[in-house]
Design a protein around this motif. Structure first.
Motif, short mmCIF file in Angstrom:
data_model
loop_
_atom_site.label_atom_id
_atom_site.label_comp_id
_atom_site.label_asym_id
_atom_site.label_seq_id
_atom_site.Cartn_x
_atom_site.Cartn_y
_atom_site.Cartn_z
N UNK A 384 0.83 -1.20 0.00
CA UNK A 384 0.00 0.00 0.00
C UNK A 384 0.86 1.26 0.00
N UNK A 385 1.93 1.28 0.76
CA UNK A 385 2.77 2.48 0.84
C UNK A 385 3.86 2.50 -0.21
N UNK A 386 3.86 1.51 -1.13
CA UNK A 386 4.89 1.48 -2.17
C UNK A 386 4.94 2.76 -3.01
N UNK A 387 3.79 3.35 -3.39
CA UNK A 387 3.87 4.61 -4.16
C UNK A 387 4.63 5.71 -3.44
N UNK A 388 4.45 5.84 -2.14
CA UNK A 388 5.15 6.89 -1.40
C UNK A 388 6.64 6.60 -1.30
N UNK A 389 6.99 5.32 -1.19
CA UNK A 389 8.40 4.95 -1.16
C UNK A 389 9.04 5.29 -2.51
N UNK A 554 -9.25 -11.47 4.04
CA UNK A 554 -8.97 -10.96 5.39
C UNK A 554 -8.60 -9.48 5.37
N UNK A 555 -7.62 -9.12 4.57
CA UNK A 555 -7.15 -7.73 4.57
C UNK A 555 -7.79 -6.93 3.43
N UNK A 556 -8.25 -5.74 3.78
CA UNK A 556 -8.82 -4.81 2.80
C UNK A 556 -7.79 -3.69 2.59
N UNK A 557 -7.21 -3.62 1.37
CA UNK A 557 -6.15 -2.65 1.11
C UNK A 557 -6.64 -1.20 1.28
N UNK A 558 -7.92 -0.95 0.96
CA UNK A 558 -8.45 0.41 1.13
C UNK A 558 -8.48 0.80 2.60
#
Length: 605
Positions: A384-389, A554-558
């Motif tokens: 999820x935070x890949x764009x900011x990296x 299980x996990x919702x990326x939003x």
């Protein structure tokens, strides 16, 4: 000792006929045992008297002991019980044949364990006691011809050496044990030294399918310090000049030959030499000193020819369980107290060995599920935070690498992502991997157990045979190893998207390295125990399922993204000790780098 290449067909027929003649002779002479013993005792008394007279003028010498030996005078006496069949030769009075009756050896022609399992046979073992006479010359009991007197499962071998009487008394006991009692009378008139050497030459025969794997497990093992300490040597030589060995073993993958002296071996030394091909794996030579009391050797020894079964080894209470190489310290404890009991419990349900391993894998995954869940959750958050990296990498592309790394760590900290949390599952997998690496090739309960493509889960499966030999791979391809490599590769592809690529020039592409890693598993597992490949196939297949379940159910990326954005708006969490230390180290390194740049010639200060 020269390598023995075995017997051809004609020699086998001759040997069989000769054995029948010897067996007939044994039955004939058995009725005269009492008379022979009386006659022998009388002769011994006469010889002892003659030797005493001769000793008044000159010392007795042990020379030309083997001049009168004729091939027709050599016999072999057999002792047998449920566990062992032992053949003892009158030449040297030594055990020359040992068969484990309840086990079979691997047969290359049939690709099955259907050959007689012979630890001693075809002159691959030779041992005896070596003495030094009063002139400095040496003589060895293995060169003497002994006379056998058998009584049930006990036989007395007796020989004369220039008036000295030497007796080897063998008694076949339960639990793979042969009692070996040595007695001498009149030896003190021959020898000048208070010590004798026990010399054992032995070529270990291949008994398992995987030659290289069995060679790795074939080595010297020994115990000392009153059975409390243990050591092994798989190298070329062993030297123990200061320790008294309680027992000495040549251990193979699943079986071992052990000699135990009543009063120990001193000044022990040995050598071992690898045999590249053929019937045998390694040549061993051992020399250990035994004390003479009054220049006579009267000491009890024991031979053990046993399978490396943990409950059996423990039952002797002589530290024999160390013969089973389950791993050192925590690794060994993990096998002894977790994997072996778990395997025994599940196998008691009557399941096939392959399905036992399958259930073991699931149980291990359930136990590790909390930390595995955290690892995969972290993986999703990193995505999820890949764009900011990527934005930081682009912004600080030409900047100081230290500064860029600090900015990236700040993003992790604001997002509440702890990179170190992903290291814990990997660290937990290391001891488990090594424990299983020891477990599968050494678990005798798995020996000979087939499952799908594998005929023996302790060896490789070779359904796919190659017409040529590939370095580091061999002349076959293991289906289980290929399957395991494929699932590891799929797992790597699914998780490699979160790997941060290095921006510095000359740094290797981490994704490429991650893809190469699974391929190396093929070379590693291709000649390893197929049970290990099957375990890791199941384990990585479960990993893939876990990732899919976490991702889609299980996990919702939003929601994760919203949580990260909310974390950014909050007051940054106080740095942990580790994070603070890492930041301080990076700042210090950055300052040192600046100082070095300022001190370089041509740089503006």
């Amino acid at each position: 000792m020269q390598q023995n290449n075995g017997l051809d067909k004609n020699q086998l027929i001759s040997f069989a006929l000769f054995s029948l003649i010897l067996i007939g002779a044994m039955f004939y002479f058995q009725n005269k045992q009492a008379q022979e013993q009386e006659l022998l005792d009388a002769q011994n008394k006469t010889q002892t008297t003659q030797s005493a007279v001769q000793n008044t003028t000159k010392p007795a010498l042990a020379t030309n002991l083997n001049d009168s030996v004729k091939t027709t005078s050599i016999q072999q006496v057999q002792l047998k019980n449920k566990e062992l069949t032992v053949g003892i030769s009158t030449l040297g009075g030594q055990i020359t044949t040992v068969q484990l009756n309840e086990y079979k050896a691997y047969n290359k022609n049939t690709d099955k364990n259907d050959k007689d399992l012979l630890i001693f046979d075809k002159n691959n073992s030779s041992y005896g006691f070596q003495f030094k006479d009063k002139t400095g010359k040496t003589f060895n009991t293995k060169d003497l011809v002994f006379t056998p007197i058998q009584n049930g499962n006990s036989v007395t071998m007796q020989a004369n050496a220039n008036g000295a009487v030497i007796q080897f008394i063998y008694t076949l006991l339960d639990k793979y044990t042969v009692d070996f009692n040595v007695k001498t009378q009149g030896l003190s008139r021959l020898v000048a030294d208070s010590k004798a050497d026990f010399v054992w030459d032995f070529s270990a025969r291949q008994m398992e399918k995987g030659r290289s794997q069995e060679q790795t497990h074939t080595e010297f093992n020994y115990s000392f310090n009153n059975y409390k300490s243990f050591d092994y040597d798989g190298r070329t030589t062993m030297e123990e000049p200061d320790e008294t060995l309680n027992w000495l073993a040549v251990k193979q993958q699943f079986f071992s030959a052990v000699i135990e002296p009543q009063h120990g071996f001193k000044n022990s030394k040995g050598s071992q030499e690898m045999i590249d091909e053929g019937e045998f794996l390694k040549k061993f030579n051992f020399n250990g000193q035994v004390d003479l009391v009054g220049n006579e050797l009267n000491q009890n020894f024991k031979w053990y020819f046993m399978p490396l079964d943990l409950p059996l080894l423990k039952s002797y209470n002589k530290n024999f369980d160390e013969l089973l190489p389950l791993g050192w310290s925590f690794i060994g404890s993990l096998n002894r107290w977790f994997f072996i009991p778990m395997y025994n419990l599940i196998s008691s349900w009557g399941l096939a060995a392959g399905w036992v391993i399958f259930l073991m894998t699931i149980i291990v995954k359930i136990i590790l599920s909390p930390v595995m869940f955290k690892q995969h959750k972290l993986s999703a958050m990193m995505k999820v935070i890949r764009p900011e990296i990527d934005e930081v990498n682009a912004k600080f592309k030409d900047a100081d690498p230290m500064k860029k790394q600090q900015e990236i760590m700040a993003i992790y900290r604001k997002a509440g992502v702890n990179q170190m949390a992903g290291c814990l599952p990997a660290l937990l997998q290391i001891p488990i991997f090594y424990a299983l690496f020891r477990f599968f090739p050494n678990m005798i309960d798995l020996r000979g157990k087939s499952f799908w493509f594998a005929k023996d889960l302790t060896a490789y499966d070779d359904v796919i045979k190659l017409p040529f030999h590939v370095p580091f791979l061999g002349d076959h391809l293991s289906i289980f190893a290929i399957a395991c490599t494929i699932v590891i590769l799929i797992y790597t592809v699914m998780t490699s998207g979160n790997i941060q690529q290095p921006q510095q020039e000359g740094m290797p592409n981490m994704k490429v390295l991650m893809y190469i890693f699974p391929i190396t598993f093929l070379f590693f597992l291709n000649s390893s125990a197929s049970g290990l490949s099957w375990y890791y196939f199941v384990s990585n297949a479960i990993n893939i399922l876990i990732i899919l379940v976490i991702k889609y159910w299980i996990l919702d990326e939003k929601k994760i993204h919203a949580q990260i954005q909310a974390n950014k708006q909050k007051e940054p969490k106080k740095e942990g000790k580790f994070q603070k230390r890492m930041r301080e180290m990076m700042e210090k390194a950055q300052e040192q780098q600046k100082m070095q740049q300022q001190q370089q010639p041509g740089k503006k200060k």
